[in-house]
Write a protein that holds these residues in place. Structure first.
Motif, PDB file in Angstrom:
ATOM      1  N   MET A   1       0.714  -1.204   0.038  1.00 51.99           N
ATOM      2  CA  MET A   1       0.009  -0.107   0.106  1.00 51.99           C
ATOM      3  C   MET A   1       0.860   1.218   0.138  1.00 51.99           C
ATOM      4  O   MET A   1       1.603   1.278   0.932  1.00 51.99           O
ATOM      5  CB  MET A   1      -0.778  -0.104   1.241  1.00 51.99           C
ATOM      6  N   ASN A   2       0.580   2.007  -0.971  1.00 57.13           N
ATOM      7  CA  ASN A   2       1.488   3.338  -1.186  1.00 57.13           C
ATOM      8  C   ASN A   2       0.499   4.548  -0.553  1.00 57.13           C
ATOM      9  O   ASN A   2      -0.617   4.524  -0.230  1.00 57.13           O
ATOM     10  CB  ASN A   2       1.962   3.719  -2.417  1.00 57.13           C
ATOM     11  N   GLU A   3       1.133   5.853  -0.524  1.00 54.17           N
ATOM     12  CA  GLU A   3       0.433   6.972  -0.001  1.00 54.17           C
ATOM     13  C   GLU A   3      -0.779   7.080  -0.681  1.00 54.17           C
ATOM     14  O   GLU A   3      -1.859   7.427  -0.127  1.00 54.17           O
ATOM     15  CB  GLU A   3       1.307   8.203  -0.217  1.00 54.17           C
ATOM     16  N   GLN A   4      -0.949   6.958  -2.215  1.00 58.75           N
ATOM     17  CA  GLN A   4      -2.088   7.332  -2.877  1.00 58.75           C
ATOM     18  C   GLN A   4      -3.131   6.264  -2.589  1.00 58.75           C
ATOM     19  O   GLN A   4      -4.248   6.555  -2.420  1.00 58.75           O
ATOM     20  CB  GLN A   4      -1.880   7.291  -4.478  1.00 58.75           C
ATOM     21  N   PRO A  31       2.358  -5.600   7.962  1.00 63.58           N
ATOM     22  CA  PRO A  31       3.347  -5.116   7.084  1.00 63.58           C
ATOM     23  C   PRO A  31       4.555  -6.012   7.210  1.00 63.58           C
ATOM     24  O   PRO A  31       5.321  -5.815   6.059  1.00 63.58           O
ATOM     25  CB  PRO A  31       3.975  -3.813   7.846  1.00 63.58           C
ATOM     26  N   VAL A  32       4.883  -6.991   7.931  1.00 65.27           N
ATOM     27  CA  VAL A  32       5.921  -7.863   7.769  1.00 65.27           C
ATOM     28  C   VAL A  32       5.428  -9.264   7.750  1.00 65.27           C
ATOM     29  O   VAL A  32       4.557  -9.738   8.385  1.00 65.27           O
ATOM     30  CB  VAL A  32       6.850  -7.700   8.916  1.00 65.27           C
ATOM     31  N   GLU A  33       5.737  -9.898   6.628  1.00 64.09           N
ATOM     32  CA  GLU A  33       5.447 -11.347   6.068  1.00 64.09           C
ATOM     33  C   GLU A  33       6.536 -12.232   6.365  1.00 64.09           C
ATOM     34  O   GLU A  33       7.583 -11.921   5.624  1.00 64.09           O
ATOM     35  CB  GLU A  33       4.772 -11.271   4.853  1.00 64.09           C
ATOM     36  N   VAL A  34       6.426 -13.180   7.158  1.00 67.57           N
ATOM     37  CA  VAL A  34       7.385 -13.822   7.542  1.00 67.57           C
ATOM     38  C   VAL A  34       7.590 -15.209   6.792  1.00 67.57           C
ATOM     39  O   VAL A  34       6.517 -16.113   6.773  1.00 67.57           O
ATOM     40  CB  VAL A  34       7.292 -14.389   9.260  1.00 67.57           C
ATOM     41  N   LEU A  35       8.619 -15.345   6.111  1.00 68.57           N
ATOM     42  CA  LEU A  35       8.714 -16.637   5.265  1.00 68.57           C
ATOM     43  C   LEU A  35       9.866 -17.643   5.900  1.00 68.57           C
ATOM     44  O   LEU A  35      10.420 -17.001   6.794  1.00 68.57           O
ATOM     45  CB  LEU A  35       9.011 -16.295   3.808  1.00 68.57           C
ATOM     46  N   LEU A  40       9.421 -10.206   4.692  1.00 65.49           N
ATOM     47  CA  LEU A  40       9.019  -9.285   3.822  1.00 65.49           C
ATOM     48  C   LEU A  40       8.602  -7.884   4.351  1.00 65.49           C
ATOM     49  O   LEU A  40       7.557  -7.995   5.116  1.00 65.49           O
ATOM     50  CB  LEU A  40       8.250  -9.712   2.705  1.00 65.49           C
ATOM     51  N   ASP A  41       8.998  -6.737   3.821  1.00 65.15           N
ATOM     52  CA  ASP A  41       8.504  -5.329   4.647  1.00 65.15           C
ATOM     53  C   ASP A  41       7.532  -4.748   3.446  1.00 65.15           C
ATOM     54  O   ASP A  41       7.929  -3.994   2.539  1.00 65.15           O
ATOM     55  CB  ASP A  41       9.813  -4.561   4.606  1.00 65.15           C
ATOM     56  N   HIS A  42       6.211  -4.979   3.555  1.00 66.87           N
ATOM     57  CA  HIS A  42       5.175  -4.730   2.507  1.00 66.87           C
ATOM     58  C   HIS A  42       4.988  -3.202   2.756  1.00 66.87           C
ATOM     59  O   HIS A  42       4.266  -2.678   1.650  1.00 66.87           O
ATOM     60  CB  HIS A  42       3.969  -5.575   2.688  1.00 66.87           C
ATOM     61  N   HIS A  43       5.371  -2.706   3.918  1.00 68.02           N
ATOM     62  CA  HIS A  43       4.889  -1.087   4.210  1.00 68.02           C
ATOM     63  C   HIS A  43       5.992  -0.326   3.726  1.00 68.02           C
ATOM     64  O   HIS A  43       6.019   0.824   3.982  1.00 68.02           O
ATOM     65  CB  HIS A  43       4.388  -0.983   5.365  1.00 68.02           C
ATOM     66  N   ARG A  44       7.049  -0.896   3.156  1.00 69.25           N
ATOM     67  CA  ARG A  44       8.273   0.005   2.882  1.00 69.25           C
ATOM     68  C   ARG A  44       7.907   1.295   1.640  1.00 69.25           C
ATOM     69  O   ARG A  44       8.245   2.327   1.969  1.00 69.25           O
ATOM     70  CB  ARG A  44       9.472  -0.692   2.079  1.00 69.25           C
ATOM     71  N   LEU A  46       5.063   2.546   1.408  1.00 71.95           N
ATOM     72  CA  LEU A  46       4.459   3.548   2.228  1.00 71.95           C
ATOM     73  C   LEU A  46       5.214   4.700   2.942  1.00 71.95           C
ATOM     74  O   LEU A  46       5.072   5.921   3.021  1.00 71.95           O
ATOM     75  CB  LEU A  46       3.304   3.079   3.267  1.00 71.95           C
ATOM     76  N   ARG A  47       6.140   4.182   3.589  1.00 65.78           N
ATOM     77  CA  ARG A  47       7.236   4.811   4.132  1.00 65.78           C
ATOM     78  C   ARG A  47       8.081   5.735   3.547  1.00 65.78           C
ATOM     79  O   ARG A  47       8.598   6.967   3.699  1.00 65.78           O
ATOM     80  CB  ARG A  47       8.011   3.811   5.376  1.00 65.78           C
ATOM     81  N   THR A  48       8.626   4.961   2.340  1.00 62.95           N
ATOM     82  CA  THR A  48       9.784   5.630   1.736  1.00 62.95           C
ATOM     83  C   THR A  48       9.502   5.910   0.482  1.00 62.95           C
ATOM     84  O   THR A  48      10.133   6.712  -0.298  1.00 62.95           O
ATOM     85  CB  THR A  48      10.934   4.624   1.752  1.00 62.95           C
ATOM     86  N   GLY A  49       8.194   5.477  -0.276  1.00 64.65           N
ATOM     87  CA  GLY A  49       8.040   5.825  -1.538  1.00 64.65           C
ATOM     88  C   GLY A  49       8.800   4.711  -2.545  1.00 64.65           C
ATOM     89  O   GLY A  49       8.486   4.993  -3.735  1.00 64.65           O
ATOM     90  N   LEU A  50       9.541   3.803  -2.104  1.00 63.08           N
ATOM     91  CA  LEU A  50      10.163   2.883  -2.902  1.00 63.08           C
ATOM     92  C   LEU A  50       9.862   1.247  -2.402  1.00 63.08           C
ATOM     93  O   LEU A  50       9.783   1.314  -1.192  1.00 63.08           O
ATOM     94  CB  LEU A  50      11.646   2.944  -2.908  1.00 63.08           C
ATOM     95  N   PRO A  51       9.414   0.546  -3.264  1.00 62.05           N
ATOM     96  CA  PRO A  51       9.022  -0.947  -2.910  1.00 62.05           C
ATOM     97  C   PRO A  51      10.187  -1.703  -2.587  1.00 62.05           C
ATOM     98  O   PRO A  51      11.370  -1.415  -2.965  1.00 62.05           O
ATOM     99  CB  PRO A  51       8.333  -1.386  -4.231  1.00 62.05           C
ATOM    100  N   GLU A  52      10.278  -2.548  -1.688  1.00 67.49           N
ATOM    101  CA  GLU A  52      11.168  -3.661  -1.232  1.00 67.49           C
ATOM    102  C   GLU A  52      11.670  -4.158  -2.649  1.00 67.49           C
ATOM    103  O   GLU A  52      10.743  -4.577  -3.455  1.00 67.49           O
ATOM    104  CB  GLU A  52      10.608  -4.448  -0.202  1.00 67.49           C
ATOM    105  N   ALA A  53      12.873  -4.268  -2.755  1.00 66.00           N
ATOM    106  CA  ALA A  53      13.582  -5.174  -3.943  1.00 66.00           C
ATOM    107  C   ALA A  53      14.438  -6.198  -3.022  1.00 66.00           C
ATOM    108  O   ALA A  53      14.579  -6.384  -2.046  1.00 66.00           O
ATOM    109  CB  ALA A  53      14.460  -4.320  -4.423  1.00 66.00           C
ATOM    110  N   ILE A  54      14.395  -7.448  -4.209  1.00 68.06           N
ATOM    111  CA  ILE A  54      15.159  -8.633  -3.642  1.00 68.06           C
ATOM    112  C   ILE A  54      16.656  -8.456  -4.251  1.00 68.06           C
ATOM    113  O   ILE A  54      16.767  -8.668  -5.364  1.00 68.06           O
ATOM    114  CB  ILE A  54      14.505 -10.008  -4.319  1.00 68.06           C
TER     115      ILE A  54
END
Length: 265
Positions: A1-4, A31-35, A40-44, A46-54
């Protein structure tokens, strides 16, 4: 989920299109999915404007498959960097919806989730030579999938200084520039002296013996006398793209989104 997306969700509550309980259910998704192999940081985004990358280097095929399948379930662009072709082929054979960029060693998914109208201007990616293309293409593609307009100027190193000088007007129109160079790493200093925009210098590991795998270029860039220039790590096209995106990103303005209500899912 992003700001928009969050703003739109709150708008729908305000307008009575969904009830607070439904909104709460969407927001409280963990916001954190444990595998088994990652958290995984799914709210990154929203906080930073950039999605988490692998960061795919040294991850096994099985680890990548588990992580990518989880990330593809979310409505954001999925990026996996430093993926060698053999590993990419194995992953794509088992995970649908991925595209591989061989030169950049980049795996991408959820391309339909690329944000729109996010940049203030165009970011320009410049290379000293053709050998710098893997790093430059990583930067260019990451910026593209982050939603930023990108222009390129490749093979314009200082060994033929006229090649970069001929593009002075184009350089001055960019809102930010990423300049990738190996060898002695001189090109970013030249570019920074030709434009008022911020220059992100990215040393590449290209060069003969005393180039020391990019350390000569890195030290040359760090010791530059050109103003308005910053330096990222050796071969770090992804990091350069993230910095350029932060510079170029427009501030989210709720007032301008007042009438934006995409269709219900």
């Amino acid at each position: 989920m992003n700001e928009q997306e969050l703003f739109t969700l709150l708008q729908r509550v305000k307008n009575g299109r969904i009830n607070p309980e439904q909104a709460l259910k969407k927001i409280r998704l963990p916001p954190v999915e444990v595998l088994d192999s990652a958290r995984l940081d799914h709210h990154r985004v929203l906080r930073t404007g950039l999605p988490e990358a692998i960061f795919g280097e040294n991850k096994t095929v099985d680890q990548l498959i588990e992580i990518l399948r989880a990330m593809l379930k979310r409505p954001t662009v999925v990026l996996a960097t430093r993926i060698e072709p053999d590993k990419a082929h194995q992953v794509c054979a088992q995970v649908a919806g991925l595209h591989y960029h061989k030169t950049a060693r980049l795996l991408v998914g959820n391309k339909g989730a690329i944000p729109e109208n996010i940049g203030r201007g165009t970011v320009m990616v410049v290379t000293a030579g053709t050998s710098d293309l893997p790093v430059a293409e990583e930067a260019r593609l990451c910026l593209t999938y982050f939603g930023h307009p990108v222009d390129t100027l490749y093979d314009a190193g200082v060994a033929g200084i006229h090649r970069i000088l001929a593009h002075g007007e184009q350089l001055q129109q960019a809102s930010a520039l990423i300049v990738v160079a190996g060898m002695e790493g001189a090109l970013p200093s030249v570019v920074a002296g030709m434009t008022p925009a911020p220059v992100i210098a990215c040393p590449s590991s290209i060069g003969y013996g005393t180039g020391a795998g990019g350390f000569s270029a890195l030290l040359g860039m760090l010791n530059s006398c050109a103003a308005g220039m910053a330096v990222v790590n050796i071969d770090n096209g992804f990091g350069a793209a993230c910095m350029a995106a932060a510079i170029n990103r427009k501030q989210f303005d709720p007032a301008s989104e007042e009438h934006f209500l995409p269709p219900e899912e």
